[in-house]
Design an enzyme around this catalytic site. Structure first.
Site, short mmCIF file in Angstrom:
data_model
loop_
_atom_site.label_atom_id
_atom_site.label_comp_id
_atom_site.label_asym_id
_atom_site.label_seq_id
_atom_site.Cartn_x
_atom_site.Cartn_y
_atom_site.Cartn_z
N CYS A 187 7.68 9.34 -2.89
CA CYS A 187 7.88 8.13 -3.69
C CYS A 187 7.36 8.28 -5.11
O CYS A 187 7.78 7.54 -6.00
CB CYS A 187 7.20 6.93 -3.01
SG CYS A 187 5.45 7.20 -2.65
N GLU B 59 4.48 -0.79 -0.24
CA GLU B 59 4.50 0.46 -1.00
C GLU B 59 5.93 0.97 -1.00
O GLU B 59 6.40 1.49 0.01
CB GLU B 59 3.55 1.48 -0.36
CG GLU B 59 2.09 1.05 -0.34
CD GLU B 59 1.52 0.83 -1.73
OE1 GLU B 59 2.09 1.37 -2.70
OE2 GLU B 59 0.51 0.12 -1.84
#
Length: 488
Positions: free
Chosen positions: A255, A220
């Site tokens: 993110c 990720e």
């Protein structure tokens, strides 16, 4: 890590830790529903009983406001536990699938089994959620787990090391604190899956280490998440949703936070003005004193963001914000208008409270700009134009996507969360987490009846005709072959 190579937690070496966990996995107890449910209930109890301590740790690490801590971390972790407990029986149940005529009589099923031993290396920006959410998935799937929290969020890391053993089976679920030496020692071991949340540079290190044992990985990562704003939008709503997605998400240290805006030259001043008004409403005239903004995580990241802001190519581009408080690691929400494409701020993920606005002659130019960069973790579009929306969904590749809002897709447990290309590989969340840490095993059940001699040598002409008809599903040919017609 001690000089003799032993991990701080329990005084074991990484090899001893893994050996013990693998032995406990092979004992079979983590595979039972009873064990999995007990661990999930333990985590749920920890969240409920230690909510204030969790919030305190998040504040110490990031000055994270309580509302953000609860809404973006604690509540989502709790929901993941509740959902896993509710659905675990169904997730674990073998899936019946149809068999084939060629293996009649038989039955077929897909059996979900745990992978074995899982390593979760979590991130500092959402240090509670991004650690415990994948652990919930790994436990649900029946694995033994090692959690390596980020050393950049030391209070939350210490919280896990102190609390988790009191609520779960410590012989099968371990927390290892530390930094690069501890992580390196862990990566030298053989795992059955690794999940890493962080940046692409470290992601490549994780992949290289995993390659030694052909260990599958979930990465990720992140990237520059674009926000395309058409000129037909509701400016008041659009500015609020962009602002909360950017600065209300850990002050840009997320993110999936908007990384840059693309809009037309003619519309950009209106959008910038709407964002300025919204920011003043949200954080006041002196945002450095606002209690609703998280701080920059540490001095290294503060210096990195300052370097981006001090780029000479951004001279005169700041239209709002830009104030800094190095002592308290605070940077005000900052808008930059008509930013050059070759500026430093457009070359790397910002991961902070700076938001550049890129202008184009017409909104369709956004596609070339977005697709010239690595695929982002998230992409956002604000428009009333259905044709533009359809083209955006079809032509922009990203981990996830949201139309007329930002970041909310992360909270939907029915969505997989993950990247594509340089923004990551693999996904997790709820059932997707269970699947991510499981192996789908094909199982065919047959009795000793239904023996077909044509399966075995010698392969006569009659057998060949029979098998050809059987394997192609030609029922008429099969019947004819059984009766030996046509004659050889």
């Amino acid at each position: 890590m001690a000089d003799d190579g032993r991990l701080a937690a329990g005084g074991e070496s990484a090899g001893e830790l893994v050996k013990g966990l693998r032995e406990n996995y092979y004992s079979g107890r983590t595979k039972t529903y009873k064990w999995r449910a007990a661990q999930l209930k333990g985590i749920l109890k920890m969240i409920d009983e230690k909510e204030e301590e969790i919030m305190a740790a998040l504040f110490e690490d990031l000055s994270k406001p309580k509302l953000e801590s609860f809404a973006h971390e604690i509540s989502l972790a709790r929901s993941a536990c509740v959902l896993a407990l509710k659905e675990l029986h169904r997730w674990m149940k073998p899936e019946k699938v149809s068999s084939m005529l060629s293996v009649f009589p038989s039955s077929a099923e897909i059996v979900t089994e745990p992978l074995g031993l899982v390593l979760v290396i979590s991130a500092w920006n959402y240090p509670f959620l991004l650690a415990i959410d994948p652990v919930i998935g790994a436990i649900s799937a029946g694995n033994t787990v090692v959690l390596k929290p980020s050393e950049i969020s030391p209070s939350t890391s210490a919280l896990f090391a102190r609390l988790l053993p009191d609520y779960v089976d410590g012989s099968c679920i371990k927390v290892v604190e530390g930094s690069i030496p501890e992580t390196t020692a862990l990566l030298e071991q053989k795992w059955d899956k690794i999940l890493y949340t962080g940046n692409a540079r470290v992601g490549r290190i994780i992949m290289s280490a995993a390659a030694k044992y052909l260990t599958p990985v979930i990465l990720e990562l992140g990237g520059k998440c674009p926000v395309v704003v058409d000129s037909d939008v509701n400016l008041n709503v659009t500015s609020k949703r962009i602002a909360v997605g950017k600065w209300g998400s850990n002050n840009g240290q997320a993110c999936i936070a908007p990384d840059y805006i693309i809009t037309t030259k003619s519309f950009a001043p209106k959008l910038a003005e709407a964002l300025k008004i919204t920011l003043e409403k949200f954080y006041g005239e002196d945002p450095l004193k606002s209690e609703d903004l998280a701080r920059v995580v540490n001095s290294n990241h503060f210096a990195r963001l300052t370097k981006l802001l001090d780029d000479e190519k951004l001279s005169g581009k700041i239209v709002h914000g830009g104030m800094k408080d190095e002592k308290n690691l605070k940077i005000a929400p900052t808008l930059l208008l008509d930013v050059p494409h070759d500026s430093l701020i457009m070359e790397e993920e910002i991961f902070g409270p700076l938001l550049p606005i890129i202008t184009v002659d017409n909104i369709e130019k956004c596609f070339d700009l977005i697709n010239s960069k690595p695929k982002p973790l998230a992409a956002y579009l604000f428009t009333k134009n259905k044709k533009l929306e359809e083209k955006f969904v079809k032509d922009v590749s990203s981990g996830g996507m949201l139309i007329n809002d930002t970041a909310l897709h992360f909270a939907n447990p029915n969505f997989p969360f993950g990247g594509v290309g340089e923004s990551g590989m693999g996904s997790y969340h709820a059932k997707f987490s269970f699947d991510a840490f499981s192996h789908k095993k094909a199982v065919l059940h047959r009795s000793f009846a239904g023996e077909v001699s044509a399966r075995y040598p010698p392969y006569t002409t009659k057998k060949q005709k029979f098998l050809r008809a059987l394997l192609t599903g030609n029922i008429i040919g099969l019947i004819l072959a059984l009766f030996g017609w046509p004659k050889s």
